[in-house]
Design an enzyme around this catalytic site. Structure first.
Site, PDB file in Angstrom:
ATOM      1  N   GLU A 259      25.707  44.722  45.985  1.00  0.00           N
ATOM      2  CA  GLU A 259      24.270  44.900  45.770  1.00  0.00           C
ATOM      3  C   GLU A 259      23.897  45.103  44.302  1.00  0.00           C
ATOM      4  O   GLU A 259      22.712  45.102  43.949  1.00  0.00           O
ATOM      5  CB  GLU A 259      23.766  46.087  46.594  1.00  0.00           C
ATOM      6  CG  GLU A 259      23.788  45.858  48.092  1.00  0.00           C
ATOM      7  CD  GLU A 259      25.172  45.976  48.723  1.00  0.00           C
ATOM      8  OE1 GLU A 259      25.397  45.306  49.745  1.00  0.00           O
ATOM      9  OE2 GLU A 259      26.033  46.720  48.198  1.00  0.00           O
TER      10      GLU A 259
ATOM     11  N   HIS B 252      38.573  39.999  51.344  1.00  0.00           N
ATOM     12  CA  HIS B 252      37.240  40.527  51.043  1.00  0.00           C
ATOM     13  C   HIS B 252      37.115  40.894  49.561  1.00  0.00           C
ATOM     14  O   HIS B 252      36.088  40.631  48.925  1.00  0.00           O
ATOM     15  CB  HIS B 252      36.975  41.748  51.931  1.00  0.00           C
ATOM     16  CG  HIS B 252      35.646  42.384  51.734  1.00  0.00           C
ATOM     17  ND1 HIS B 252      34.479  41.831  52.203  1.00  0.00           N
ATOM     18  CD2 HIS B 252      35.289  43.532  51.116  1.00  0.00           C
ATOM     19  CE1 HIS B 252      33.464  42.606  51.887  1.00  0.00           C
ATOM     20  NE2 HIS B 252      33.927  43.654  51.219  1.00  0.00           N
TER      21      HIS B 252
ATOM     22  N   PHE C 206      29.708  53.186  46.849  1.00  0.00           N
ATOM     23  CA  PHE C 206      31.017  52.957  47.460  1.00  0.00           C
ATOM     24  C   PHE C 206      32.102  53.325  46.450  1.00  0.00           C
ATOM     25  O   PHE C 206      31.994  52.995  45.272  1.00  0.00           O
ATOM     26  CB  PHE C 206      31.156  51.492  47.896  1.00  0.00           C
ATOM     27  CG  PHE C 206      32.286  51.258  48.845  1.00  0.00           C
ATOM     28  CD1 PHE C 206      32.158  51.592  50.183  1.00  0.00           C
ATOM     29  CD2 PHE C 206      33.479  50.719  48.405  1.00  0.00           C
ATOM     30  CE1 PHE C 206      33.202  51.380  51.070  1.00  0.00           C
ATOM     31  CE2 PHE C 206      34.529  50.508  49.282  1.00  0.00           C
ATOM     32  CZ  PHE C 206      34.394  50.838  50.617  1.00  0.00           C
TER      33      PHE C 206
END
Length: 152
Positions: free
Chosen positions: A57, A87, A21
């Site tokens: 992750e 977030h 990302f």
């Protein structure tokens, strides 16, 4: 008695966990980390890279790599940029906690090289422009800490 880790990467084996990302930033961090490791004597064949979908992750994979017993250090690289929702805060906090926990359950350093920035401009600055390359800085920390811990 003083203990210091030398900045010599000869004979070190290093794993890098990098988030896909924001890869326009994380690829620069990865390049900086790998280049720095090689410049300090780490053989390219002794650098393994694990790609994860996002920053969240990173802790699990870094913990698993640290526990394998094959590496002298693990470097974590990612980029979280603040958006319009909360977030960002949750991801940043959990990634930092997770990487810290990975250090607690292994005998090797797990280096935090995840950018947590307020803007894309700040991320770009820290990925190789005017604020340096935080991936390269994480690699230097990994070498120093790996060599320091070998003394205990």
């Amino acid at each position: 008695m003083n203990f210091e880790g030398k900045l010599v990467g000869t004979d070190l084996k290093v794993a890098i966990v990098v988030s896909r990302f924001n890869d326009f930033i994380t690829n620069r961090l990865l390049d900086g980390a790998k280049d720095t490791l090689v410049r300090h004597g780490v053989e390219d064949s002794n650098i393994d890279v694990a790609y994860v979908p996002g920053a969240f992750e990173i802790p699990l994979v870094s913990k698993k790599l640290a526990q394998k017993g094959e590496y002298d250090a693990v470097i974590t690289l990612g980029c979280v940029i603040r958006g319009a929702t909360s977030h960002y805060d949750y991801v940043c906090n959990e990634v930092a906690k997770g990487v810290s926990k990975a250090n607690d359950v292994s005998d090797i350093p797990v280096i935090f090289g995840v950018l947590t920035t307020e803007s894309i401009e700040q991320a770009v600055e820290r990925a190789g422009t005017k604020a340096g390359n935080k991936g390269a800085e994480a690699a230097v920390s990994a070498i120093e800490m790996a060599n320091l811990l070998k003394q205990f």
